[in-house]
Scaffold this motif. Structure first.
Motif, mmCIF file in Angstrom:
data_model
loop_
_atom_site.group_PDB
_atom_site.id
_atom_site.type_symbol
_atom_site.label_atom_id
_atom_site.label_comp_id
_atom_site.label_asym_id
_atom_site.label_seq_id
_atom_site.Cartn_x
_atom_site.Cartn_y
_atom_site.Cartn_z
ATOM 1 N N ASP A 50 0.747 -1.258 -0.066
ATOM 2 C CA ASP A 50 -0.080 -0.050 -0.078
ATOM 3 C C ASP A 50 0.863 1.344 -0.099
ATOM 4 O O ASP A 50 1.601 1.554 0.765
ATOM 5 C CB ASP A 50 -0.983 -0.133 1.350
ATOM 6 C CG ASP A 50 -1.829 1.359 1.200
ATOM 7 O OD1 ASP A 50 -1.938 1.581 0.201
ATOM 8 O OD2 ASP A 50 -2.357 1.264 2.511
ATOM 9 N N SER A 52 -0.125 4.438 -0.041
ATOM 10 C CA SER A 52 -0.846 5.494 0.333
ATOM 11 C C SER A 52 -0.048 6.326 1.202
ATOM 12 O O SER A 52 -0.650 7.414 1.604
ATOM 13 C CB SER A 52 -2.435 5.119 1.049
ATOM 14 O OG SER A 52 -2.001 4.355 2.068
ATOM 15 N N ASN A 60 1.041 14.269 -0.132
ATOM 16 C CA ASN A 60 0.747 12.659 -0.330
ATOM 17 C C ASN A 60 0.579 12.410 -1.718
ATOM 18 O O ASN A 60 -0.527 12.760 -2.206
ATOM 19 C CB ASN A 60 -0.325 12.365 0.637
ATOM 20 C CG ASN A 60 -0.525 10.892 0.841
ATOM 21 O OD1 ASN A 60 0.053 10.138 -0.085
ATOM 22 N ND2 ASN A 60 -1.529 10.457 1.711
ATOM 23 N N ILE A 63 -1.555 7.737 -3.035
ATOM 24 C CA ILE A 63 -3.153 7.265 -3.242
ATOM 25 C C ILE A 63 -2.969 7.437 -4.731
ATOM 26 O O ILE A 63 -3.646 6.515 -5.308
ATOM 27 C CB ILE A 63 -3.971 8.337 -2.584
ATOM 28 C CG1 ILE A 63 -4.029 8.239 -1.097
ATOM 29 C CG2 ILE A 63 -5.295 7.928 -3.231
ATOM 30 C CD1 ILE A 63 -5.082 9.045 -0.461
ATOM 31 N N ASN A 66 -1.195 4.417 -6.093
ATOM 32 C CA ASN A 66 -1.978 3.290 -5.901
ATOM 33 C C ASN A 66 -2.904 3.137 -7.148
ATOM 34 O O ASN A 66 -3.212 2.106 -7.728
ATOM 35 C CB ASN A 66 -2.805 3.176 -4.568
ATOM 36 C CG ASN A 66 -1.858 2.820 -3.530
ATOM 37 O OD1 ASN A 66 -0.793 1.915 -3.638
ATOM 38 N ND2 ASN A 66 -2.388 2.852 -2.217
ATOM 39 N N SER A 67 -3.729 4.331 -7.347
ATOM 40 C CA SER A 67 -4.799 4.343 -8.360
ATOM 41 C C SER A 67 -3.855 4.052 -9.655
ATOM 42 O O SER A 67 -4.489 3.109 -10.718
ATOM 43 C CB SER A 67 -5.099 5.779 -8.393
ATOM 44 O OG SER A 67 -6.001 5.850 -7.259
#
Length: 133
Positions: A50, A52, A60, A63, A66-67
């Motif tokens: 992960d 994230s 950050n 995310i 990850n996408s």
């Protein structure tokens, strides 16, 4: 009024669309679990599955990472397991459906009919086919 609604519902395109939607929803769960498995392997290489918590200059971006990885996995699954087999099936089916030319006597009769119909004061070949005069 109800007959028209029934005709609309039973239309081939609508039924095919409904089936595609149900199959797509079922396929989405398979792709999601496949993505989770591949993300586990990516995590083994990168240290965590992960991303994230990854930050870049205090922002950050994990995310988004990850996408992007999930999108690339889904796109690869769709391409290699749906698009490629579908295209090969379509090409195999298209190569077998060559229209056969008419027999020589039929072609000759059609040409004679068209020449006779093209003379002044004559009916068109379409009218001759329909039996109109």
């Amino acid at each position: 009024m109800l007959r028209g609604f029934k005709d609309f519902i039973m239309r081939g395109n609508l039924v095919e669309l409904a089936v595609a939607f149900v199959i797509g929803a079922a396929f989405a769960t398979v792709v999601k679990s496949f993505t989770d498995v591949l993300m586990g392997f990516v995590g083994k290489v990168g240290g965590q599955p992960d991303f994230s918590e990854v930050t870049l200059v205090g922002v950050n971006v994990g995310i988004f990472i990850n996408s992007v990885i999930a999108f690339l996995i889904v796109a690869a699954v769709i391409y290699f397991f749906v698009v490629t087999p579908y295209n090969s099936l379509q090409s195999r089916m298209a190569s077998g459906e060559e229209p056969t030319p008419p027999a020589p006597d039929i072609a000759l009769l059609t040409e004679i009919r068209d020449l006779l119909a093209g003379r002044p004061g004559r009916e068109s070949p379409v009218e001759m086919d329909r039996g109109e005069a």
